[in-house]
Design an enzyme around this catalytic site. Structure first.
Site, PDB file in Angstrom:
ATOM      1  N   HIS A   1       0.904  -1.152   0.000  1.00 52.20           N
ATOM      2  CA  HIS A   1       0.000   0.000   0.000  1.00 52.20           C
ATOM      3  C   HIS A   1       0.944   1.203   0.000  1.00 52.20           C
ATOM      4  O   HIS A   1       1.416   1.623   1.054  1.00 52.20           O
ATOM      5  CB  HIS A   1      -0.887   0.022   1.244  1.00 52.20           C
TER       6      HIS A   1
ATOM      7  N   TYR B   1      -6.536   0.639  -2.689  1.00 59.73           N
ATOM      8  CA  TYR B   1      -7.924   0.839  -2.248  1.00 59.73           C
ATOM      9  C   TYR B   1      -8.295   2.287  -1.984  1.00 59.73           C
ATOM     10  O   TYR B   1      -9.432   2.583  -1.652  1.00 59.73           O
ATOM     11  CB  TYR B   1      -8.234  -0.025  -1.029  1.00 59.73           C
TER      12      TYR B   1
ATOM     13  N   HIS C   1      -6.697 -10.053   1.536  1.00 60.39           N
ATOM     14  CA  HIS C   1      -6.171 -10.109   2.908  1.00 60.39           C
ATOM     15  C   HIS C   1      -6.934 -11.192   3.646  1.00 60.39           C
ATOM     16  O   HIS C   1      -8.164 -11.202   3.607  1.00 60.39           O
ATOM     17  CB  HIS C   1      -6.491  -8.815   3.669  1.00 60.39           C
TER      18      HIS C   1
ATOM     19  N   GLU D   1      -5.241 -12.291   9.108  1.00 56.69           N
ATOM     20  CA  GLU D   1      -4.071 -11.550   9.569  1.00 56.69           C
ATOM     21  C   GLU D   1      -4.097 -11.390  11.085  1.00 56.69           C
ATOM     22  O   GLU D   1      -3.055 -11.368  11.731  1.00 56.69           O
ATOM     23  CB  GLU D   1      -4.045 -10.161   8.905  1.00 56.69           C
TER      24      GLU D   1
ATOM     25  N   HIS E   1      -1.039 -12.482   3.972  1.00 55.51           N
ATOM     26  CA  HIS E   1      -0.813 -12.755   5.402  1.00 55.51           C
ATOM     27  C   HIS E   1      -1.088 -14.226   5.717  1.00 55.51           C
ATOM     28  O   HIS E   1      -0.167 -14.969   5.975  1.00 55.51           O
ATOM     29  CB  HIS E   1      -1.618 -11.832   6.332  1.00 55.51           C
TER      30      HIS E   1
ATOM     31  N   ASP F   1       3.966  -4.426   2.178  1.00 55.29           N
ATOM     32  CA  ASP F   1       2.700  -4.068   2.810  1.00 55.29           C
ATOM     33  C   ASP F   1       2.634  -2.612   3.277  1.00 55.29           C
ATOM     34  O   ASP F   1       2.417  -1.715   2.475  1.00 55.29           O
ATOM     35  CB  ASP F   1       2.426  -5.062   3.953  1.00 55.29           C
TER      36      ASP F   1
HETATM   37 ZN   LIG Z   1      -2.249  -5.077   3.190  1.00 58.97          ZN
END
Ligand SMILES: [Zn+2]
Length: 462
Positions: free
Chosen positions: A61, A124, A235, A238, A272, A323
Site C-alpha cells: 500500500h 484501495y 487479505h 491476519e 498474510h 505491505d
Molecule cells: Zn495489506
C-alpha cells in the site's frame, strides 16, 4: 524505439536454471534477447560481478510509506492493528492524487534500491477525501501508474473492492469512505485502471477483494468473473480478532470459509494467512494459492507468526510483500521470516530443509537460497509473470557489490546467505529494469528529485 543498451556481463549470475559463470546478457526492447554462459566479455560490454533476478514485492500500500514510524507511540490502552488503523485513516484524510504520486514514487524508488523490481499495488484509496468519486474513477490509480513510470518499477495493479466494515455485509464506517464501491462502480474503476496501464510496459491487472470483512460471498463470486485469468489477492486471517469474528459469524475460520466458497487456485494470493490450523495449511497449499507474507509489517503490527514449517511441508508456496512500507528491504523481509521461526522453535536454519524453488534443483542447505528462490517463484506467480532471468523476459536484474565485507570470498548460494543475513541493502550495487540501469551504487538515478518533492509534500501533510 530507443537504442538497446550495451550487453551486460557478469562473472556469476543466478539464471532461471540456476547459477552460471561468465554470463553475457544481450537485451532488445527491454527483454532478454540472448544469454551466453562460459564466455569472455566482448568489447563494449558493461562488466559487473554478481547478478540476481529482481524480486517481486507482492503486496504494497504505497501511500502508507508516508506514515512510516508515526504509529510507534503507546496509547492509553493496548495498541494493536486496530489502533494503528485509526492512525492510518487520519493520515489519509487529506491525501490527494499528487500526494499519492509523490509518496508512491519514494516507496517505489526505495523498492528498486533494495532489489525489488516489480510491485503488486493493492490499491484501495479510490475516492476524494470527502468520499465522493473523482470525475475519473481511476484518478488515484493514474497517480500510482505515474509513480511507477517515474521510477521504472514494473507494476501489477490490484484495484480493491471494498464494500463493508465487517463480516455479514455490515455498512462501511466513516473512515472507510474513500475505499467504498458497489460492483458497477468497481467495474468502471477497473476499466479505468486498464486504460491507465496501457501506457506502461510489462503491466498486469488483477482484482483484489479486500478481505472477507469487506466483501460478501455473493460479491466475491461476481468479482471473480471480472478477474478472468488475472491474479486475485485477498487479505486473510491476519489478526486473531478477525478469526474470532469470522468464527462467531459463520462457525468457520476465514481460510476454511474462503476455501469452501471460492474456487481458490494458483491465480490466488492469500495475503498474510497468518493464523492457520494444520488442516488449513494443507488445504491452502493444495489449492496452489501463494501465501503473501509481509514479515516486517506483520511484526510491526503484532499480527502473529505464520506457520511456515507446516505450510512448506505441505508443499505451499509463498512470496514476500512490503505491505505498510514501514521499512522497505527484501533482504530484511526474508531474514525476519527465518528469524521469527528460529526464535519460536529455538533452532537454526528452519526453512532451509527442502527445495521450495520448484526448479528441480533438489534439496538445498542454504537458508538464503531457499528463501530467495521461494520468494522469487511465489512472488512472480502471485503477480502474474514468469520468474527469473530468462530469454524473452523483461531484463530485470540486480547486482551485488562483490567488495562488500559480507560478500567477499562467497560464491553462489553463499552470496545469498551473505546478502540476506549480513549485508542487507548495503550489498546492493546496481539495478536494471528492462535492461536499463535505474540504480547505481545503491542509489536511484532520480533519488534527489523524488526525495526533495517528498520532503516538501510530507511536511505539509503532517
Ligand atoms: Zn495489506
Amino acid at each position: 524505439m530507443p537504442l538497446d543498451p550495451a550487453p551486460l556481463y557478469f562473472r556469476t549470475a543466478l539464471l532461471a536454471e540456476g547459477w552460471a559463470r561468465h554470463v553475457r546478457i544481450e537485451t532488445h526492447g527491454g527483454l532478454v534477447a540472448r544469454i551466453e554462459t562460459g564466455v569472455p566479455p566482448a568489447p563494449g560490454d558493461e562488466v559487473h560481478a554478481i547478478a540476481l533476478p529482481g524480486l517481486p514485492n507482492l503486496h504494497s500500500h504505497a501511500f502508507q510509506r508516508g506514515m512510516a514510524g508515526l504509529a510507534e507511540r503507546r496509547g492509553a490502552g493496548d495498541d494493536s492493528f486496530w489502533t494503528w488503523r485509526e492512525v492510518m485513516y487520519r493520515f489519509l484524510d487529506r491525501l490527494g492524487p499528487e500526494d499519492m504520486q509523490g509518496i508512491a514514487a519514494l516507496a517505489y524508488m526505495e523498492m528498486l534500491e533494495t532489489g525489488f523490481t516489480r510491485v503488486g499495488e493493492f490499491h484501495y484509496l479510490h475516492h476524494a477525501p470527502d468520499g465522493r468519486p473523482y470525475a475519473d474513477p481511476a484518478e488515484m490509480a493514474a497517480a500510482i501508474a505515474a509513480a511507477a513510470a517515474e521510477t521504472g518499477i514494473a507494476l501489477t495493479l490490484l484495484p480493491v473492492f471494498y464494500a463493508h466494515s465487517g463480516f455479514g455485509g455490515l455498512p462501511p464506517g466513516e473512515g472507510q469512505r474513500r475505499f467504498i464501491c458497489d460492483l458497477d462502480q468497481f467495474a468502471r474503476l477497473r476499466e479505468g485502471c486498464r486504460t491507465v496501464l496501457a501506457a506502461l510496459p510489462d503491466t498486469v491487472l488483477g482484482v483484489a477483494p479486500h478481505s472477507l470483512r469487506a466483501v460478501t460471498s455473493g460479491e466475491l463470486a461476481q468479482l471473480l468473473e471480472l478477474a478472468m485469468d488475472g491474479p486475485v489477492h485477498i487479505h486473510i486471517a491476519e489478526q486473531t480478532r478477525e478469526v474470532e469474528d469470522c468464527l462467531a459469524w459463520s462457525g468457520q475460520r476465514p481460510v476454511q470459509y474462503l476455501l469452501d466458497r471460492a474456487d481458490v487456485d494458483d491465480r490466488w494470493c492469500a495475503v498474510h494467512a497468518t493464523h492457520l490450523t494444520t488442516e488449513e495449511c494443507v488445504r491452502l497449499a493444495a489449492s496452489g494459492a501463494v501465501a503473501g507474507l509481509c514479515p516486517i509489517t506483520e511484526a510491526n503490527l503484532g499480527d502473529g507468526l505464520f506457520p511456515a514449517p507446516a505450510f512448506l511441508a505441505a508443499g505451499g508456496r509463498f512470496g514476500i510483500g512490503s505491505d505498510s512500507n514501514v521499512l522497505i528491504d527484501p533482504s530484511e523481509e526474508l531474514r525476519l521470516l527465518e528469524y521469527g521461526q528460529r526464535l519460536h522453535a529455538r533452532r537454526r536454519n528452519i526453512l532451509a530443509d527442502a527445495d521450495h524453488t520448484g526448479n528441480g534443483a533438489g534439496n538445498r542447505t542454504s537458508s538464503g537460497a531457499t528463501l530467495f528462490g521461494a520468494a522469487l517463484a511465489g512472488g512472480a506467480r502471485a503477480l502474474g509473470v514468469a520468474a527469473g532471468i530468462g530469454q524473452g523476459r523483461a531484463a530485470d536484474i540486480v547486482s551485488l557489490d562483490a567488495n562488500h565485507p559480507s560478500l567477499i570470498g562467497r560464491t553462489e548460494d553463499g552470496l545469498l546467505d551473505g546478502w540476506i543475513f549480513a549485508a542487507g541493502r548495503g550489498g546492493i550495487d546496481c539495478v536494471w529494469r528492462r535492461g536499463r540501469r535505474v540504480v547505481s551504487r545503491g542509489r536511484h538515478q532520480a533519488r534527489e528529485a523524488i526525495a526533495a518533492r517528498y520532503a516538501g509534500m510530507i511536511s505539509r501533510l503532517l
